[in-house]
Motif scaffolding. Structure first.
Motif, PDB file in Angstrom:
ATOM      1  N   ALA A 129     101.057  44.065  -6.757  1.00  0.00           N
ATOM      2  CA  ALA A 129     100.801  44.832  -5.124  1.00  0.00           C
ATOM      3  C   ALA A 129     100.389  46.119  -5.786  1.00  0.00           C
ATOM      4  N   PRO A 130      99.277  46.294  -5.068  1.00  0.00           N
ATOM      5  CA  PRO A 130      99.871  48.334  -4.940  1.00  0.00           C
ATOM      6  C   PRO A 130     100.662  49.006  -4.108  1.00  0.00           C
ATOM      7  N   MET A 131     100.723  50.349  -3.872  1.00  0.00           N
ATOM      8  CA  MET A 131     102.099  50.253  -3.575  1.00  0.00           C
ATOM      9  C   MET A 131     101.632  50.869  -1.921  1.00  0.00           C
ATOM     10  N   ASP A 132     102.448  50.263  -1.288  1.00  0.00           N
ATOM     11  CA  ASP A 132     100.808  50.694   0.642  1.00  0.00           C
ATOM     12  C   ASP A 132     102.582  49.859   1.066  1.00  0.00           C
ATOM     13  N   ALA A 133     103.045  51.321   1.826  1.00  0.00           N
ATOM     14  CA  ALA A 133     104.079  51.216   3.220  1.00  0.00           C
ATOM     15  C   ALA A 133     103.858  49.490   4.362  1.00  0.00           C
ATOM     16  N   GLU A 134     102.277  50.032   4.288  1.00  0.00           N
ATOM     17  CA  GLU A 134     101.942  48.875   6.040  1.00  0.00           C
ATOM     18  C   GLU A 134     101.600  47.299   4.876  1.00  0.00           C
ATOM     19  N   LEU A 135     101.441  47.277   4.135  1.00  0.00           N
ATOM     20  CA  LEU A 135     101.582  46.128   3.075  1.00  0.00           C
ATOM     21  C   LEU A 135     102.564  45.471   2.844  1.00  0.00           C
ATOM     22  N   PHE A 136     103.831  46.088   2.633  1.00  0.00           N
ATOM     23  CA  PHE A 136     104.897  45.961   2.329  1.00  0.00           C
ATOM     24  C   PHE A 136     105.670  45.504   3.175  1.00  0.00           C
ATOM     25  N   GLY A 137     105.274  45.956   4.487  1.00  0.00           N
ATOM     26  CA  GLY A 137     105.760  45.080   6.258  1.00  0.00           C
ATOM     27  C   GLY A 137     105.190  44.156   5.952  1.00  0.00           C
ATOM     28  N   LEU A 138     103.841  43.707   6.003  1.00  0.00           N
ATOM     29  CA  LEU A 138     103.074  42.263   5.974  1.00  0.00           C
ATOM     30  C   LEU A 138     103.510  41.552   4.908  1.00  0.00           C
ATOM     31  N   LEU A 139     103.967  41.680   3.858  1.00  0.00           N
ATOM     32  CA  LEU A 139     104.697  40.877   2.733  1.00  0.00           C
ATOM     33  C   LEU A 139     105.944  40.528   3.478  1.00  0.00           C
ATOM     34  N   ARG A 140     106.664  41.332   3.623  1.00  0.00           N
ATOM     35  CA  ARG A 140     108.174  41.318   4.145  1.00  0.00           C
ATOM     36  C   ARG A 140     108.034  40.341   5.017  1.00  0.00           C
ATOM     37  N   ASN A 141     107.581  40.186   6.057  1.00  0.00           N
ATOM     38  CA  ASN A 141     107.605  39.533   7.269  1.00  0.00           C
ATOM     39  C   ASN A 141     106.936  38.046   6.868  1.00  0.00           C
ATOM     40  N   GLY A 142     106.018  37.856   6.108  1.00  0.00           N
ATOM     41  CA  GLY A 142     106.186  36.969   5.322  1.00  0.00           C
ATOM     42  C   GLY A 142     106.485  36.222   4.318  1.00  0.00           C
ATOM     43  N   HIS A 143     107.140  36.923   3.822  1.00  0.00           N
ATOM     44  CA  HIS A 143     108.102  36.325   2.436  1.00  0.00           C
ATOM     45  C   HIS A 143     109.739  35.676   4.125  1.00  0.00           C
ATOM     46  N   SER A 144     109.639  36.138   5.296  1.00  0.00           N
ATOM     47  CA  SER A 144     110.610  35.634   5.785  1.00  0.00           C
ATOM     48  C   SER A 144     110.738  34.693   6.644  1.00  0.00           C
ATOM     49  N   VAL A 145     109.181  34.382   7.252  1.00  0.00           N
ATOM     50  CA  VAL A 145     108.519  33.461   8.006  1.00  0.00           C
ATOM     51  C   VAL A 145     108.095  32.232   6.876  1.00  0.00           C
ATOM     52  N   VAL A 146     108.210  32.484   5.299  1.00  0.00           N
ATOM     53  CA  VAL A 146     108.039  31.632   4.445  1.00  0.00           C
ATOM     54  C   VAL A 146     109.243  30.791   4.193  1.00  0.00           C
ATOM     55  N   ALA A 147     110.845  31.527   4.544  1.00  0.00           N
ATOM     56  CA  ALA A 147     111.449  31.488   4.060  1.00  0.00           C
ATOM     57  C   ALA A 147     112.236  30.193   5.381  1.00  0.00           C
ATOM     58  N   TYR A 148     111.773  30.236   6.447  1.00  0.00           N
ATOM     59  CA  TYR A 148     112.363  29.927   7.053  1.00  0.00           C
ATOM     60  C   TYR A 148     111.811  28.415   7.777  1.00  0.00           C
ATOM     61  N   ALA A 149     110.117  28.405   6.831  1.00  0.00           N
ATOM     62  CA  ALA A 149     109.596  27.210   6.900  1.00  0.00           C
ATOM     63  C   ALA A 149     110.133  26.673   5.402  1.00  0.00           C
ATOM     64  N   LEU A 150     110.789  27.046   4.937  1.00  0.00           N
ATOM     65  CA  LEU A 150     111.857  26.107   3.846  1.00  0.00           C
ATOM     66  C   LEU A 150     112.581  25.714   4.361  1.00  0.00           C
TER      67      LEU A 150
END
Length: 190
Positions: A129-150
């Motif tokens: 993924a390209p280096m991007d602070a906003e994208l990082f925030g979205l991906l971090r939230n997605g990573h957390s949501v998937v962890a809770y879903a798991l």
């Protein structure tokens, strides 16, 4: 086309059982370390390093597990599993596989977006993924949501197996275990 085999016995193949329990230990460990990582400032670099290594192992094991699952269909479900529950079993298995394959990729993309190089075993992986602070925030939230879903899906999986094993006594847990059947054999109620 991959040939698929349905087992006539009451257990999954040994390779499937080994992969299942290896994956269970890896996923549980990765979730625990991820929780510690998200909630601790101490030892952050060590936790991140362990979490990345575990995440990479989860991904590799699940790729192998997916190939194994496509070639070994496993034993038929017990007669106590009705039509609607069969659909739920298939859907939840597919859902868990998707989440367990996507989660490590989200982590890798998140680190890529943060600019942190992903180095595993001395090998530097390319950013996905390209280096991007906003994208990082979205991906971090997605990573957390998937962890809770798991966590929710794993809890539902364990609960369903325990329901079948302890209440319906249909041998559901035995399908994925090792050792003598007498260890898991509960007398049927009459």
């Amino acid at each position: 086309m991959i040939a698929s085999v349905t087992r006539s016995g009451s257990r999954y193949a040994v390779s499937t059982r080994v992969l299942h329990w290896l994956a269970a230990v890896l996923v549980f460990s990765t979730l625990v370390v991820g929780f510690l990582l998200a909630n601790s400032l101490a030892d952050y670099a060590v936790l991140l390093s362990v979490h990345k290594a575990l995440g990479a192992l989860v991904f590799l094991v699940f790729v192998v597990r997916l190939i194994n699952r496509l070639t070994d269909r496993g034993p038929a479900l017990p007669a106590t599993v009705g039509r609607v529950e069969r659909i739920a079993v298939i859907g939840s298995e597919l859902g868990m596989y998707v989440l367990l394959l996507v989660q490590p990729l989200l982590g890798w993309a998140m680190l890529s977006a943060s600019g942190v190089p992903v180095v595993l075993g001395g090998v530097r992986l390319p950013p996905i993924a390209p280096m991007d602070a906003e994208l990082f925030g979205l991906l971090r939230n997605g990573h957390s949501v998937v962890a809770y879903a798991l966590v929710v899906m794993i809890a539902a999986h364990v609960s369903a197996v325990l329901l079948h094993t302890l209440t319906l006594r249909d041998g559901m847990l035995r399908r994925m275990t090792f050792g003598g059947d007498e260890l898991l054999e509960l007398p049927r109620r009459t």
